[in-house]
Design a protein around this motif. Sequence first.
Motif, PDB file in Angstrom:
ATOM      1  N   PRO A  32      33.375  38.151  43.533  1.00  0.00           N
ATOM      2  CA  PRO A  32      33.596  39.028  44.693  1.00  0.00           C
ATOM      3  C   PRO A  32      34.628  40.103  44.376  1.00  0.00           C
ATOM      4  O   PRO A  32      35.668  39.819  43.767  1.00  0.00           O
TER       5      PRO A  32
ATOM      6  N   LEU B  13      30.400  40.263  51.608  1.00  0.00           N
ATOM      7  CA  LEU B  13      30.960  39.008  52.109  1.00  0.00           C
ATOM      8  C   LEU B  13      32.177  39.277  52.974  1.00  0.00           C
ATOM      9  O   LEU B  13      33.015  40.122  52.653  1.00  0.00           O
TER      10      LEU B  13
ATOM     11  N   PHE C 172      37.175  42.904  45.925  1.00  0.00           N
ATOM     12  CA  PHE C 172      37.920  43.186  47.153  1.00  0.00           C
ATOM     13  C   PHE C 172      37.643  44.586  47.684  1.00  0.00           C
ATOM     14  O   PHE C 172      37.629  45.562  46.933  1.00  0.00           O
TER      15      PHE C 172
ATOM     16  N   TYR D 165      34.637  41.661  51.099  1.00  0.00           N
ATOM     17  CA  TYR D 165      34.376  41.731  49.659  1.00  0.00           C
ATOM     18  C   TYR D 165      32.913  42.124  49.458  1.00  0.00           C
ATOM     19  O   TYR D 165      32.102  41.967  50.370  1.00  0.00           O
TER      20      TYR D 165
END
Lengths: 111, 113
Positions: free
Chosen positions: B43, B91, B45, B35
Amino acid sequence: QQPVQSPQAVILREGEDAVINCSSSKALYSVHWYRQKHGEAPVFLMILLKGGEQKGHDKISASFNEKKQQSSLYLTASQLSYSGTYFCGTEMGGATNKLIFGTGTLLAVQP
Amino acid sequence: GAGVSQTPSNKVTEKGKYVELRCDPISGHTALYWYRQSLGQGPEFLIYFQGTGAADDSGLPNDRFFAVRPEGSVSTLKIQRTERGDSAVYLCASSGGSGAGYTFGSGTRLTVV
């Protein structure tokens, strides 16, 4: 497609309660809830699966109404450590179990 | 390992350069996600791996972004010809499968100057 959360922000005094809502325009298979503190990664709180269940641990609980495509997170007797941004993550099922995260709710708990 | 490890924690690069971001998931987790998160946003995707294969790459913004997971554990996100708009925290998360929560790494803060 991004779930909408309400409220956008809330300020509480220690010991007060709060409800955070998450609403999707799509049919959902599951809903996750995460808390993210400033400068840190999101931390998993709980998952609710299709079936309309309610879950909780400590003083944090959540419900999932699959017919309304909504979930709510309940924080009771809030503590300073509850401060952060809360995100719901929705999963539609199928071949991928990717989460689409909501718009976020900033929660500030004051002494 | 005990948690999801991401390296580097910070990366500053010049516009147009190539970067690689690494993610080491929790041992045994077959599901791995990338992410990216911009300030004040949730976040977003990018891509999902189940084992070695990319099960869903629908979130990759364009063909400058590519990710691999050759042995089903460590994953690398690769960004070519970086642009200032690529600046964000990237992330990585891993999961034990459907019905399980995600464990996120601490992220890589990418700054393109």
